[in-house]
Design an enzyme around this catalytic site. Structure first.
Site, PDB file in Angstrom:
ATOM      1  N   TYR A 159      11.501 -21.688  19.399  1.00  0.00           N
ATOM      2  CA  TYR A 159      12.171 -20.970  20.353  1.00  0.00           C
ATOM      3  C   TYR A 159      11.592 -21.049  21.618  1.00  0.00           C
ATOM      4  CZ  TYR A 159      13.278 -16.851  23.326  1.00  0.00           C
ATOM      5  OH  TYR A 159      13.632 -16.012  24.190  1.00  0.00           O
ATOM      6  N   HIS A 189      17.154 -16.527  36.240  1.00  0.00           N
ATOM      7  CA  HIS A 189      16.221 -15.109  36.055  1.00  0.00           C
ATOM      8  C   HIS A 189      15.697 -14.710  37.400  1.00  0.00           C
ATOM      9  CE1 HIS A 189      16.960 -15.753  32.066  1.00  0.00           C
ATOM     10  NE2 HIS A 189      15.933 -15.165  31.308  1.00  0.00           N
ATOM     11  N   ASN A 302       7.098 -15.083  31.430  1.00  0.00           N
ATOM     12  CA  ASN A 302       7.115 -14.272  30.154  1.00  0.00           C
ATOM     13  C   ASN A 302       5.766 -13.498  30.380  1.00  0.00           C
ATOM     14  OD1 ASN A 302       8.284 -12.914  28.010  1.00  0.00           O
ATOM     15  ND2 ASN A 302       8.474 -14.717  26.946  1.00  0.00           N
ATOM     16  N   TYR A 390      -9.605  29.702  42.445  1.00  0.00           N
ATOM     17  CA  TYR A 390      -9.605  28.385  41.543  1.00  0.00           C
ATOM     18  C   TYR A 390      -9.803  27.062  42.286  1.00  0.00           C
ATOM     19  CZ  TYR A 390      -8.093  31.703  37.657  1.00  0.00           C
ATOM     20  OH  TYR A 390      -8.141  32.616  36.811  1.00  0.00           O
ATOM     21  N   ARG A 393     -13.354  26.860  42.844  1.00  0.00           N
ATOM     22  CA  ARG A 393     -14.427  27.162  41.666  1.00  0.00           C
ATOM     23  C   ARG A 393     -13.970  26.072  40.490  1.00  0.00           C
ATOM     24  NH1 ARG A 393     -13.797  32.159  38.039  1.00  0.00           N
ATOM     25  NH2 ARG A 393     -12.211  32.638  39.804  1.00  0.00           N
ATOM     26  N   PHE A 439       4.899  -9.493  25.279  1.00  0.00           N
ATOM     27  CA  PHE A 439       5.461  -9.489  26.581  1.00  0.00           C
ATOM     28  C   PHE A 439       5.841  -8.037  26.783  1.00  0.00           C
ATOM     29  CE2 PHE A 439       8.513 -10.727  23.423  1.00  0.00           C
ATOM     30  CZ  PHE A 439       9.392  -9.853  23.285  1.00  0.00           C
ATOM     31  N   GLU A 524      17.202  -7.509  23.420  1.00  0.00           N
ATOM     32  CA  GLU A 524      15.983  -6.937  23.913  1.00  0.00           C
ATOM     33  C   GLU A 524      16.399  -5.418  23.994  1.00  0.00           C
ATOM     34  OE1 GLU A 524      15.678  -9.129  27.510  1.00  0.00           O
ATOM     35  OE2 GLU A 524      15.160 -10.906  26.310  1.00  0.00           O
TER      36      GLU A 524
END
Length: 649
Positions: A159, A189, A302, A390, A393, A439, A524
């Site tokens: 792959y 991409h 990646n 508060y 404190r 990834f 994905e």
């Protein structure tokens, strides 16, 4: 022969110059002539002799006199911008940014993929160091590459090496097209949108990708890795849009843009050129575009480096502002004539969260009367107030969990910085590649969502203290901290600004990592949305810094109404620091520059630097039981494995 790169409208032109005694006017006319030559309609220019133009250097944006000689005002390979009369500067042209650090340091950080810290990464982003690899890292990189070359030579189906990607994982690619496969991957991409990352953040992104590749599990060639290092050291930085990653498979879009520039495509920034075509920027620095080998495109894109590099900046800035928030709150408590009894060490020993104990210790170190007498505290020693609100404190409890959150997140970010997040992983010692899911950005995404939620509370409680400072019924000070109220509005709208930032943070604190959208044709099918988690965490941290800057300004203004009384020595030093950049308000004036000036003090950690010696001195004279507990003393997580420190050379 000297050569200059000239930007005209939408074109970058390489213009050689045989005689540098020619004038800038000659360079401009020659550039326009070449521009016209490349345009079918002459670029709309009818007569070259009638053209009027201005020329400026890309670096620093300085205008050049047309009568100056080239040799007097330009250097070989300089980048210049030419704007013709009636034109505006091209929207594609983004000049070198004067506020950006772009040093050319002599010292190096040696990367091995195992030892980098978030602090180191931020310093690399600031341009404080160059990069080189350790010999051990180079050996591992070579071994992994040799295995990949063997796989290609034997025509094995693996792959991302000899197949397509995502939905096309079962499509086998012919050996003759493996180079094209990797180039197509990066180009297709590179689909991000939005503004580019700043040069500092792009440097961090590139440095982190180099560090991950140096681990030797991605199959990158040593030649390509060295080319990346040369680009980093020259500050040749790709145009990386900030939007487009879903955080699995890693940060594909931004890392693709990072790789695209290194290939000599798209745009790049350098201190010399500003933004220009990548091939010209590389050439101007004596660099060549990288040529991708099998799997190298995938190795470059990646991983979770966009999420993690932005996360490193976020957690470093969060840590810095959290420390300084204690100092600012202590000053506000003094102005509001609060009590220090709530910071007694025995109270916090009964609820021993590390952050809570640390914050209470800092308050004591700044306020304890035995060490630092305060005339303000002495003036209300016998008042009838039983306890404080508060927002004063409970600072150890509220600020404390922020400190513990930052520690938790920083541990995850530092682990991610030194993690192999590629796919498939190349195990040279085993002689095989294995597909996995390193990834996926869920770890840093969840951590940064948590960071945003945690650090926001510093602004939330600070805004309430600003309200107490500005409200005369709560502070016993003039309304909005100014004389002649009505004629003057004082801090009225500064408080509104703080309130608006806190409200905006409430929306930004919604976790992005609870969302997931299936992508890549359901291949994905679960993603982290970590890119948005990182970007909004940075925005939250910035808002926190700005709110605390307003509180610090307000507290120092409150001191003016308590004079001639003085606060403790360390807090007087903080007051003096603020007054070195912002004068007291006598009447209304333009306030934004003052807020920005104090924000810069916080960014530079100068408030911490002023107070830290007093905190350290107090610790050396601590009362038994008051010493702060280490942040890891009560940690539920396993102790981190020992890591070799990055070598600074």
């Amino acid at each position: 022969m000297p050569r200059f790169t000239v930007h005209i409208r939408d074109e970058w032109l390489a213009v050689p110059c045989r005689d540098t005694t020619n004038t800038i006017r000659w360079l401009g006319l020659e550039s326009v002539r070449r521009y016209i030559k490349n345009k079918p309609d002459n670029g709309g220019i009818t007569a070259l002799k009638d053209i009027r133009f201005v020329v400026r250097r890309c670096q620093g944006q300085g205008l050049l006199d047309a009568d100056d000689t080239i040799e007097d005002v330009l250097e070989d390979n300089d980048f210049v911008e030419l704007a013709m009369e009636g034109d505006t500067m091209s929207p594609d042209f983004i000049p070198s940014q004067p506020g950006v650090s772009h040093l050319y340091p002599y010292h190096h950080i040696c990367l091995d993929g195992n030892s980098l810290t978030s602090t180191d990464l931020v310093n690399l982003g600031r341009g404080l160091y160059k990069i080189k690899l350790t010999p051990e890292a180079e050996t591992k990189v070579v071994q992994a590459r040799e295995l990949l070359d063997t796989i290609v030579k034997e025509n094995k189906v693996v792959y991302g090496i000899t197949t397509g990607f995502g939905k096309f994982a079962r499509t086998v690619i012919p050996v003759g097209k493996l180079k094209e496969l990797q180039e197509n991957l990066v180009r297709s991409h590179s689909a991000g949108v939005g503004n580019p990352l700043s040069p500092e953040r792009t440097r961090m992104l590139l440095a982190l990708r180099i560090n991950v590749l140096a681990k030797g599990y991605s199959g990158i060639s040593l030649e390509t890795l060295h080319a990346m290092i040369q680009a980093f050291n020259a500050s040749c930085l790709s145009f990386v849009p900030e939007k487009g990653t879903v955080g699995a498979s890693g940060d594909l879009a931004p890392l693709s843009h990072l790789a695209l520039g290194l290939m000599g495509e798209g745009r790049m920034w350098s201190p010399t050129s500003g933004w220009a075509d990548a091939k010209y920027v590389l050439e101007a620095h004596g660099l060549k575009p990288i040529v991708l080998r099998p799997k190298e495109g995938l190795a470059l894109i990646n991983g979770t480096q966009m999420i993690t590099s932005l996360g490193a900046e976020a957690v470093e800035r969060a840590e810095a502002i959290a420390r300084q928030a204690d100092i600012i709150a202590a000053l506000t408590l003094e102005v509001l004539k609060g009590s220090t009894k709530a910071f007694d060490s025995e109270i916090h020993a009964l609820r021993p969260h590390p952050g809570q104990i640390e914050v209470a210790f800092r308050f004591r170190s700044l306020l304890e009367s035995d060490h630092h007498p305060s005339e303000i505290a002495e003036s209300h020693r016998f008042c009838d107030r039983v306890q404080d609100a508060y927002t004063m404190r409970c600072c150890p409890q509220v600020h404390g969990i922020v400190n513990d959150t930052i520690h938790f997140v920083k541990n995850i970010i530092n682990t991610e910085i030194n993690s192999a997040t590629d796919n498939p992983m190349v195990f040279a010692e085993r002689g095989e590649t294995i597909s996995g899911g390193n990834f996926h950005g869920e770890y840093p995404a969840k951590a940064l969502d948590y960071l945003a939620i945690g650090v926001h509370e510093l602004a939330s409680i600070s805004e309430r203290r600003i309200e107490r400072l500005c409200n005369p019924s709560l502070s016993e000070l003039p309304a909005f901290l100014v004389n002649e109220g009505g004629l003057n509005s004082g801090f009225m709208i500064a408080h509104c600004t703080a309130a608006s930032l806190v409200s905006e943070n409430k929306v930004l604190c919604h976790p992005s990592s609870v969302d997931s959208l299936s992508t890549s044709a359901a291949t994905e099918d679960h993603v982290s949305m970590g890119g948005w988690a990182a970007r909004k965490a940075l925005r939250v941290v910035e808002h926190v810094e700005q709110v605390l800057a307003i509180e610090l300004l307000a507290a120092c203004q409150g001191i003016e109404f308590l004079r001639p009384l003085r606060t403790t020595t360390p807090l007087e030093k903080v007051y003096d620091l603020v007054r070195s950049v912002v004068r007291p308000w006598i009447k209304d004036r333009f306030m934004s520059p003052d807020i920005e000036a104090v924000h810069r003090l916080l960014l530079d950690q100068k408030v911490w630097s002023v107070a830290k010696p007093y905190i350290d001195k107090y610790e050396t004279h601590f009362v038994p039981g008051s010493r702060p507990i280490s942040p890891t003393a009560f940690s539920l997580e396993a102790p981190p494995s020992p890591r070799k420190r990055v070598r600074h050379e």
